[in-house]
Design a protein around this motif. Structure first.
Motif, PDB file in Angstrom:
ATOM      1  N   ARG A 320       0.724  -1.236   0.026  1.00 55.70           N
ATOM      2  CA  ARG A 320       0.127  -0.129  -0.002  1.00 55.70           C
ATOM      3  C   ARG A 320       0.916   1.254  -0.105  1.00 55.70           C
ATOM      4  NH1 ARG A 320      -3.811  -2.578   3.276  1.00 55.70           N
ATOM      5  NH2 ARG A 320      -2.427  -1.771   5.327  1.00 55.70           N
ATOM      6  N   ARG A 323       2.252   1.895  -3.510  1.00 54.74           N
ATOM      7  CA  ARG A 323       1.094   2.587  -4.415  1.00 54.74           C
ATOM      8  C   ARG A 323       0.807   3.837  -3.938  1.00 54.74           C
ATOM      9  NH1 ARG A 323      -1.380  -2.591  -3.503  1.00 54.74           N
ATOM     10  NH2 ARG A 323      -2.741  -1.569  -1.944  1.00 54.74           N
ATOM     11  N   GLN A 326       3.571   5.706  -5.952  1.00 52.07           N
ATOM     12  CA  GLN A 326       3.255   6.099  -7.203  1.00 52.07           C
ATOM     13  C   GLN A 326       2.384   6.870  -7.409  1.00 52.07           C
ATOM     14  OE1 GLN A 326       2.545   1.899  -8.200  1.00 52.07           O
ATOM     15  NE2 GLN A 326       4.602   1.457  -8.356  1.00 52.07           N
ATOM     16  N   GLN A 327       1.111   6.948  -6.533  1.00 46.01           N
ATOM     17  CA  GLN A 327       0.030   7.889  -6.908  1.00 46.01           C
ATOM     18  C   GLN A 327       0.510   9.245  -6.725  1.00 46.01           C
ATOM     19  OE1 GLN A 327      -2.692   7.250  -8.015  1.00 46.01           O
ATOM     20  NE2 GLN A 327      -3.417   9.234  -8.097  1.00 46.01           N
TER      21      GLN A 327
END
Length: 601
Positions: A320, A323, A326-327
């Motif tokens: 998580r 991610r 990356q976001q």
């Protein structure tokens, strides 16, 4: 169960290691492709730039071949021709015409060429001895050298000049600025340690970024580029160690097929791999974390099922977090694109506002002149007594109204003319003008103001002046603005002289005064619209700061040149030069303005 856990850990490490090696090779491959593409672009840019200069030289050679005054040293017409051609390429610093014995005939940097001997220059010897491949019409590109008078680096491109019988007559030389290439390279989106170098085919460095000044002119004949690579292929990309740029570099090179040039783009392999190392460290940490998790899971399976569940939860948290990172990165990229779009939109709004400003000034100037002319007209009528006799104080006040209105009308006219010139709508109505009559008219118009100020206003005109083909209103406005400035900034008891004569086949008009003068550092700024010298001597003088910029624009609009010189506390000299193309002999009939007898001032 333990063996299965060990095998799983080994498999994970092998997969991560293979993926890292694969990504490393892809990073290097992309760097090689980008470097080769950049070398292609830069080689084409250098070739096109020099080809453009070669075309300019070819056109000048054709013109000089049919001109009888081509070999008249310092001829003004040839000088003007060469200067126009020199402006066609940002690479060209100057264009020279050199005779067969090395004498400088023309130089676009000065109307009077320096008396220097150029017989030892490589371009003269190459054309004289027919060492240039391609025959008499071929161009020769010289190695970087320092100028004898300027002591700055330049490269030369030359063409052979021949007499009508085919004998060697000299060379036409374009002196080119290597810093133009360096400035272009500086604008490229290069990586942190990338090095771009432009070489002459003989080996010397022509331009480089970075460290241009310390490398220009140095020979690179001992480098692998010239000893090996260019002998094998005209273009390529290699991984090699460079004594000049540092070890382990990716080097892309490309030689021009049309010009004696070669371009290299090199980057440190370590710098190229910096993003990969960052990702490798992240993956290594993730791999270590995964190994620990798997070990913990294996131990948990051997010990208790509860520890396996906690280990799985830790792994999910790590995924998580990755991610989320990356976001955030995607959001940062989108924000950057949005900011760039906002900057472009802001620039468009600024350009539109500037155009609206110019249109507004033009419209307002037109609208203001109509009521202002009425105010001036009624003031003149009252002052003349047409509506009845007034008291002395009333006459004085009406005179103040008329003078203020005329001053305001002059300012509005200056603003209107300035906006017309800015918008390209100023139309010249050209005619033949007797210069001495026009000067006499302006002197008579400014005479009362000079007498009121206590300033002596005289003219020094020769017996015969040429006829000037120009816009009468514009020339009159030029003289009146210069005279008005001279009267305004000359204290009582001072002197103003108007002169007109011929110099270098041009017509020179000069207005000199003994006024307060302008500081040397302000001479360029007073040519800008709405600017006045800001010191204790000049703040008390009224004005918009449009006079000198308007004079400069009107002179240049008629192919002339405006020069301002001044000494603080001693006076100012304004010089207007009209080219020979605008002059007519006295024997030719006038096509417009009638001559009038000038009255003494």
């Amino acid at each position: 169960m333990g063996a299965f856990g060990v095998a799983l850990i080994l498999g994970l490490n092998a997969l991560v290691g293979y993926d890292l090696l694969h990504q490393r090779e892809e990073t290097l491959a992309r760097a090689r492709e980008d470097s080769a593409a950049m070398a292609l672009v830069l080689e084409q840019h250098a070739t096109d730039s020099l080809s453009g200069v070669a075309k300019i030289l070819a056109g000048v050679v054709e013109v000089l071949a049919v001109r009888a005054d081509a070999w008249e040293r310092g001829d003004a017409d040839v000088f003007a021709l060469l200067r126009r051609q020199a402006t066609l390429s940002p690479l060209i610093r100057a264009i020279l015409v050199v005779s067969a014995d090395g004498k400088l005939i023309h130089d676009t940097q000065t109307l009077e060429p320096a008396g220097i001997d150029l017989s030892d220059r490589d371009y003269l010897m190459a054309h004289r001895d027919r060492l240039v491949p391609g025959g008499a019409n071929a161009v020769f590109v010289g190695n970087p050298v320092r100028g004898r008078t300027s002591n700055t680096w330049f490269i030369s491109m030359s063409r052979r000049l021949e007499a009508p019988d085919g004998r060697f007559a000299g060379v036409l030389v374009a002196v080119m600025e290597p810093m133009a290439f360096r400035s272009f390279y500086q604008t490229l989106p290069l990586s942190g340690d990338a090095v771009v170098t432009l070489y002459h085919a003989d080996g010397p460095v022509i331009a480089r970024f970075p460290d241009h000044d310390s490398h220009i002119g140095l020979s690179a004949h001992h480098l692998p580029l010239f000893t090996t690579l260019l002998k094998q292929a005209r273009a390529g990309t290699e991984l090699l160690d460079s004594a000049g740029d540092g070890p382990r570099r990716i080097l892309s090179y490309r030689a021009s097929a049309e010009m004696p040039l070669a371009v290299t783009v090199s980057s440190s392999r370590d710098a190229v791999l910096v993003p990969w190392w960052s990702k490798a460290m992240t993956l290594a940490v993730a791999d270590l974390a995964g190994t620990l998790v798997l070990a913990a899971m294996t131990l948990a399976l051997l010990c208790e099922a509860g520890r396996r569940e906690r280990a799985m939860a830790d792994l999910q948290d790590s995924e998580r977090a990755l991610r989320d990172s990356q976001q955030r990165l995607i959001q940062d990229i989108a924000a950057r694109h949005r900011i760039e779009a906002e900057l472009i939109a802001a620039k468009q709004v600024s350009d539109a506002a500037n155009r609206a400003k110019t249109q507004f000034l033009a419209n307002m100037s037109h609208e203001l002149r109509t009521p202002l002319n009425a105010v001036i007209g009624f003031a003149e009528a009252l002052e003349s007594g047409i509506f009845g006799q007034m008291s002395a104080k009333q006459t004085e006040y009406v005179g103040d109204i008329r003078k203020s209105g005329q001053h305001l009308l002059s300012l509005i006219n200056d603003i209107l003319d300035t906006t017309k010139i800015e918008s390209g709508k100023y139309v010249l109505h050209q005619e033949d003008l007797p210069v001495d009559d026009l000067i006499g008219e302006c002197l008579r118009q400014m005479g009362p103001l000079a007498v009121e100020k206590g300033v002596t206003l005289t003219a020094a005109l020769p017996g015969s002046l040429p006829i000037l083909h120009a816009d009468a209103r514009a020339v009159r406005q030029i003289l009146l603005n210069l005279l008005s400035n001279a009267v305004k900034f000359t204290p009582p008891g001072g002197r103003i002289v108007v002169e007109a004569d011929r110099v270098a086949r041009s017509l020179r008009l000069r207005v000199s005064d003994t006024g307060i003068g302008i500081p040397a550092i302000e001479l360029d700024q007073v040519m800008e619209p709405f600017h006045q010298v800001d010191n204790s001597h000049t703040r008390r003088y009224a004005g918009t700061g449009l006079g000198l910029p308007l004079v400069k624009s009107l002179v240049e609009l008629q192919d002339g040149r405006f020069v301002l010189s001044s000494v603080l506390g001693r006076g100012t000299t304004a010089t207007v030069l009209f080219p020979p193309s605008r002059l007519r002999n006295r024997s030719e009939p006038l096509r417009a303005l009638k001559r009038a007898q000038p009255a003494p001032v």
